[in-house]
Design an enzyme around this catalytic site. Sequence first.
Site, PDB file in Angstrom:
ATOM      1  N   THR A  99       0.838  -1.226   0.091  1.00 36.99           N
ATOM      2  CA  THR A  99       0.476  -0.001   0.011  1.00 36.99           C
ATOM      3  C   THR A  99       1.195   1.625   0.414  1.00 36.99           C
ATOM      4  O   THR A  99       1.180   1.199   0.963  1.00 36.99           O
ATOM      5  CB  THR A  99      -0.445   0.199   1.131  1.00 36.99           C
ATOM      6  OG1 THR A  99      -1.344  -1.378   1.576  1.00 36.99           O
ATOM      7  CG2 THR A  99      -1.934   1.251   1.213  1.00 36.99           C
ATOM      8  N   LYS A 174      -7.226   1.424  -3.341  1.00 40.70           N
ATOM      9  CA  LYS A 174      -7.337   0.841  -1.803  1.00 40.70           C
ATOM     10  C   LYS A 174      -7.038   2.459  -1.420  1.00 40.70           C
ATOM     11  O   LYS A 174      -8.121   1.877   0.529  1.00 40.70           O
ATOM     12  CB  LYS A 174      -5.132   0.753  -1.413  1.00 40.70           C
ATOM     13  CG  LYS A 174      -4.673   0.459  -0.446  1.00 40.70           C
ATOM     14  CD  LYS A 174      -5.100  -1.513  -0.289  1.00 40.70           C
ATOM     15  CE  LYS A 174      -5.024  -1.663   1.882  1.00 40.70           C
ATOM     16  NZ  LYS A 174      -5.024  -2.903   1.858  1.00 40.70           N
ATOM     17  N   LYS A 242      -0.033   5.379   7.462  1.00 35.07           N
ATOM     18  CA  LYS A 242       0.686   5.877   6.530  1.00 35.07           C
ATOM     19  C   LYS A 242      -0.312   5.371   5.552  1.00 35.07           C
ATOM     20  O   LYS A 242      -0.559   6.548   4.552  1.00 35.07           O
ATOM     21  CB  LYS A 242       1.769   4.643   6.490  1.00 35.07           C
ATOM     22  CG  LYS A 242       2.690   4.324   5.113  1.00 35.07           C
ATOM     23  CD  LYS A 242       2.305   2.986   3.847  1.00 35.07           C
ATOM     24  CE  LYS A 242       2.321   1.697   4.660  1.00 35.07           C
ATOM     25  NZ  LYS A 242       1.535   0.836   4.094  1.00 35.07           N
TER      26      LYS A 242
HETATM   27  P1  NAP Z   1       5.919  -6.088   7.509  1.00 34.76           P
HETATM   28  O1  NAP Z   1       4.990  -7.569   8.060  1.00 34.76           O
HETATM   29  O2  NAP Z   1       6.296  -4.866   8.190  1.00 34.76           O
HETATM   30  O3  NAP Z   1       6.227  -7.313   5.756  1.00 34.76           O
HETATM   31  C1  NAP Z   1       6.990  -5.657   5.206  1.00 34.76           C
HETATM   32  C2  NAP Z   1       8.291  -6.034   4.889  1.00 34.76           C
HETATM   33  O4  NAP Z   1       8.843  -6.241   4.266  1.00 34.76           O
HETATM   34  C3  NAP Z   1       9.028  -7.294   6.440  1.00 34.76           C
HETATM   35  O5  NAP Z   1       9.771  -8.154   5.911  1.00 34.76           O
HETATM   36  C4  NAP Z   1      10.471  -5.853   5.765  1.00 34.76           C
HETATM   37  O6  NAP Z   1      11.586  -6.466   6.207  1.00 34.76           O
HETATM   38  C5  NAP Z   1      10.174  -6.510   4.016  1.00 34.76           C
HETATM   39  N1  NAP Z   1      11.034  -4.569   4.267  1.00 34.76           N
HETATM   40  C6  NAP Z   1      10.875  -3.762   3.887  1.00 34.76           C
HETATM   41  N2  NAP Z   1      11.133  -2.589   2.844  1.00 34.76           N
HETATM   42  C7  NAP Z   1      11.790  -3.824   2.369  1.00 34.76           C
HETATM   43  C8  NAP Z   1      13.677  -3.025   1.600  1.00 34.76           C
HETATM   44  N3  NAP Z   1      13.476  -2.247   1.162  1.00 34.76           N
HETATM   45  N4  NAP Z   1      13.825  -4.371   1.182  1.00 34.76           N
HETATM   46  C9  NAP Z   1      13.725  -5.829   1.717  1.00 34.76           C
HETATM   47  N5  NAP Z   1      12.524  -5.802   1.908  1.00 34.76           N
HETATM   48  C10 NAP Z   1      12.041  -4.815   2.914  1.00 34.76           C
HETATM   49  O7  NAP Z   1       4.428  -5.553   7.327  1.00 34.76           O
HETATM   50  P2  NAP Z   1       3.160  -6.539   6.812  1.00 34.76           P
HETATM   51  O8  NAP Z   1       1.523  -6.278   7.460  1.00 34.76           O
HETATM   52  O9  NAP Z   1       3.305  -8.065   5.696  1.00 34.76           O
HETATM   53  O10 NAP Z   1       3.013  -5.274   5.640  1.00 34.76           O
HETATM   54  C11 NAP Z   1       3.009  -4.848   3.401  1.00 34.76           C
HETATM   55  C12 NAP Z   1       2.148  -4.061   3.214  1.00 34.76           C
HETATM   56  O11 NAP Z   1       1.134  -3.994   2.315  1.00 34.76           O
HETATM   57  C13 NAP Z   1       2.070  -2.884   3.180  1.00 34.76           C
HETATM   58  O12 NAP Z   1       2.155  -1.905   2.704  1.00 34.76           O
HETATM   59  C14 NAP Z   1       0.572  -2.397   4.448  1.00 34.76           C
HETATM   60  O13 NAP Z   1       0.185  -1.451   4.438  1.00 34.76           O
HETATM   61  C15 NAP Z   1      -0.063  -3.394   3.119  1.00 34.76           C
HETATM   62  N6  NAP Z   1      -1.106  -4.194   3.735  1.00 34.76           N
HETATM   63  C16 NAP Z   1      -1.079  -4.765   5.158  1.00 34.76           C
HETATM   64  C17 NAP Z   1      -1.748  -5.782   5.184  1.00 34.76           C
HETATM   65  C18 NAP Z   1      -2.036  -6.701   6.352  1.00 34.76           C
HETATM   66  O14 NAP Z   1      -3.356  -6.787   7.234  1.00 34.76           O
HETATM   67  N7  NAP Z   1      -0.660  -6.454   7.351  1.00 34.76           N
HETATM   68  C19 NAP Z   1      -3.169  -5.803   4.387  1.00 34.76           C
HETATM   69  C20 NAP Z   1      -3.016  -5.346   3.145  1.00 34.76           C
HETATM   70  C21 NAP Z   1      -2.234  -4.186   2.713  1.00 34.76           C
HETATM   71  P3  NAP Z   1      11.977  -6.967   7.429  1.00 34.76           P
HETATM   72  O15 NAP Z   1      11.619  -8.031   8.172  1.00 34.76           O
HETATM   73  O16 NAP Z   1      13.101  -6.258   8.000  1.00 34.76           O
HETATM   74  O17 NAP Z   1      10.707  -5.231   8.350  1.00 34.76           O
END
Ligand code: NAP
Length: 306
Positions: A99, A174, A242
Amino acid sequence: MDIKKIGFIGLGVMGAPMAGHLLKAGYEMHIYTRTKAKALELIEQGAKWFDSPFECAQDCDVVISIVGFPEDVRQVWMSPINGAIKGMKKGAIGVDMTTSLPDLAVEIYNFAKARGVHILDCPVTGGDIGAKNATLTMLCGGDKEDFEALAPVFKVLGPRAEHFGPIGNGQLAKACNQIAVASSMFSTCECIVFAKRMGLDVEQTINTLQGGAAGSFSLKSYGPRIIKGDFAPGFKIAHFIKDLDIALKVCSHKGISLPGVDLARKAYGMLKDMGHGELGTQALYLFYSSSMMPDSGEPLVSADQM
Ligand code: NAP
């Protein structure tokens, strides 16, 4: 397009199960994420680890990212040192499922186009449960033929993928989702606060209401977690802030006023200032127990949850 190899970048709450579904579906998976420990299970299952987005993207037909914030998206795709686009072959399709900002999606699309690479913006909705159960909805912007070429991949991740028009429009769709979610989390929390204060059986109340006009994803998925005092993410407050900022930025450019989103941004900002940024969005409930809210009844949560 015959899709065989998929590069997958970002293996967090969402990305790890999504990449797992694609691996099980028979795609050759190339993976990369910032913290390698989060990739170990997938490596054991047969995914191939690479040390950068650039290496991960090489030779892949499709490259998918779902990382945290717009600055992560920019780095993953456009870094002049090890960005994915630099590594992608001509004609390959990149799909950013983070997102993120609509304007950034347009910038990445143009950057990639000049190098013969195609880009879609395709954020998802359905939460951590949707990622685990492959029931996500995909909200896509970009060229229609690229969207259609991705149909078999989208099908593995969830039952519904929608094309909303040109690049950036997936992110706008979104933003609509997050605007609606903001107020439904407020109503879920307030329903539980009220039921608790009135001495009703809270579990019975939300289970019953779920079947009627008050039913919502927030009530169904997050209501039970709130009752249990489970504020683990799920969907992190820092990510929701965000998303609200993305919506508010677009609103400010277009002269649109959304007071509900303003209120949500203030409440979540306060929770972040209280040190709760890494909790799930259902921790909005803690806002009602905080010193910000005048309240004379029994504590809504135990002291160690605050
Ligand atoms: P998350 O658990 O923090 O996962 C993000 C992953 O991306 C982490 O493992 C992070 O690494 C990795 N990352 C971040 N920057 C990076 C980079 N520069 N290079 C390589 N890897 C990188 O977050 P999430 O909940 O999966 O959400 C991910 C996205 O989807 C967000 O934008 C969120 O808003 C969106 N989203 C989330 C949900 C939900 O329910 N969780 C639902 C819909 C959309 P680290 O492990 O080192 O931090």
